[in-house]
Design an enzyme around this catalytic site. Structure first.
Site: not given
Length: 381
Positions: A89, A337, A367, A369
């Site tokens: 992300c 997102h 945050c 992965g």
């Protein structure tokens, strides 16, 4: 001493899944954003040396180095190279970090950082083609538990003791702030209108829902755990979008007649438990502030990606920041997102917010992965 400054920051509207942007190839979507960026800056694309482009699902239409194909699709000179980055992300926030490092090291004089994700056309997880990306050693290390973002969001709820009402109220506020930003024209200067094949021009984020109530959100079923807290209403939306920042050094900006908006003051990474996965923005923020020599109260705006409402809530609980300074124009719960584009989308919004409100410092974190997080502090110029 060389530095890294942002001279323009632009993004597409964020399209909802199977919405207005679902009909445009991600390379074409990227190309329109790149050309909008160059036009806004008033720069000849021949001056640009590289396009560092975040993209998570590098398969199908998003494979074969979409950073390069985006630059070529934009009609930029063949001399403009491209590279594609995957830090989940945070891919396009990492693109900014790589661009800043390259500028300071003297590898570049002018570079574009950003990203794209067309989640309608290239569904999340499609790059694994059903195979597990985890080897036996990693699985053994964590007792055979396979990381799952939704379960991680529920683990955050459990660890910090959030109620369903708390996460739903946060989500409702995200939509309300985003709607107010749209109505007040806060996004106008940062959005590149996207022209579709039929001539339709898309100018507005599609994911914002108006008129919601906590009661309506309370009626949604848990998405990841029976009797859980995380629902479609308090999670980020699956989206399509692209965003980009034109970066250079102060000296090069002067030579080219460009006006810097902000400089990259501090850029850090942090890692945390990959099973809960979503908590690394907390140590990343602390690390960024410590390395910058700044206090929390020095920061005028925070952009913390709303992957799930529980993530920024945990960040607030641990850091003690002023909630009014967090995601003032809404976040991914409302705006969406588009994975590989989100880091650059947040930074674009933050740069424009800093300029509009004359805020000296802004801090962004998200945050990622694998239990990772980027954190970036920008300084207004």
């Amino acid at each position: 001493m060389r530095d890294a400054v942002i001279v323009a920051a632009m993004r597409s509207p964020v399209g909802k899944r199977d919405g207005a942007l679902s009909g445009i190839h991600p390379a074409e979507l990227s190309a329109q954003v790149l050309n909008g960026l160059a036009k806004r800056a008033g720069i000849d694309p021949a001056e640009i040396e590289d396009v560092i482009w975040g993209c998570v699902s590098q398969v199908g239409e998003q494979t074969m180095d979409i950073g390069r194909t985006a630059a070529l699709s934009a009609g930029w000179p063949e001399s403009v190279t491209g590279v594609t980055v995957d830090r989940q992300c945070g891919s396009s926030q990492q693109s900014v970090h790589f661009a800043a490092a390259g500028l300071i090291a003297g590898h570049y004089d002018v570079v574009v950082a950003g990203g794209v994700e067309s989640m309608s056309r290239v569904p999340m997880g499609s790059s694994s083609k059903g195979a597990s990306p985890l080897g036996s050693s990693l699985l053994e290390r964590y007792g055979g538990v396979r990381p799952n973002q939704g379960i991680g969001a529920e683990m955050v709820v459990d660890r910090w003791g959030f109620s369903r009402t708390q996460v739903d109220e946060f989500s409702l506020a995200s939509h309300e702030k985003a709607a107010a930003a749209i109505d007040g024209g806060a996004f106008v200067d940062e959005i590149v209108p996207i022209t579709l094949d039929d001539g339709t021009v898309v100018t507005t984020d599609e994911g914002v829902r108006r008129g919601g109530t906590v009661e309506k959100l309370a009626g949604l079923k848990p998405a990841f755990r029976e009797n859980g807290t995380i629902t479609a209403g308090n999670s980020s939306q699956i989206s399509d979008g692209s965003a980009a920042l034109l970066m250079t050094t102060s000296a090069t900006a002067t030579r080219l007649g460009l006006t810097p908006l902000a400089r990259v003051h501090t850029a850090v990474l942090a890692g945390d438990d990959p099973i809960i996965m979503l908590t690394a923005p907390i140590p990343a923020t602390r690390k960024a502030l410590d390395r910058a020599g700044l206090a929390l109260d020095d920061i005028g705006v925070f952009e913390v990606n709303e992957a799930f409402a529980s993530v920024p809530l945990a960040w607030l609980a641990e850091l003690g920041a002023d909630p009014k300074l967090l995601n003032p124009n809404g976040g991914a719960v409302a705006l969406g997102h588009p994975l590989g584009a989100s880091g650059a989308r947040l930074m674009t919004t933050m740069v424009h917010q800093m300029r509009a409100a004359n805020l000296r410092y802004g801090l962004q974190t998200m945050c990622e992965g694998g239990g990772q997080a980027n954190a970036t502090i920008l300084e207004l110029l």
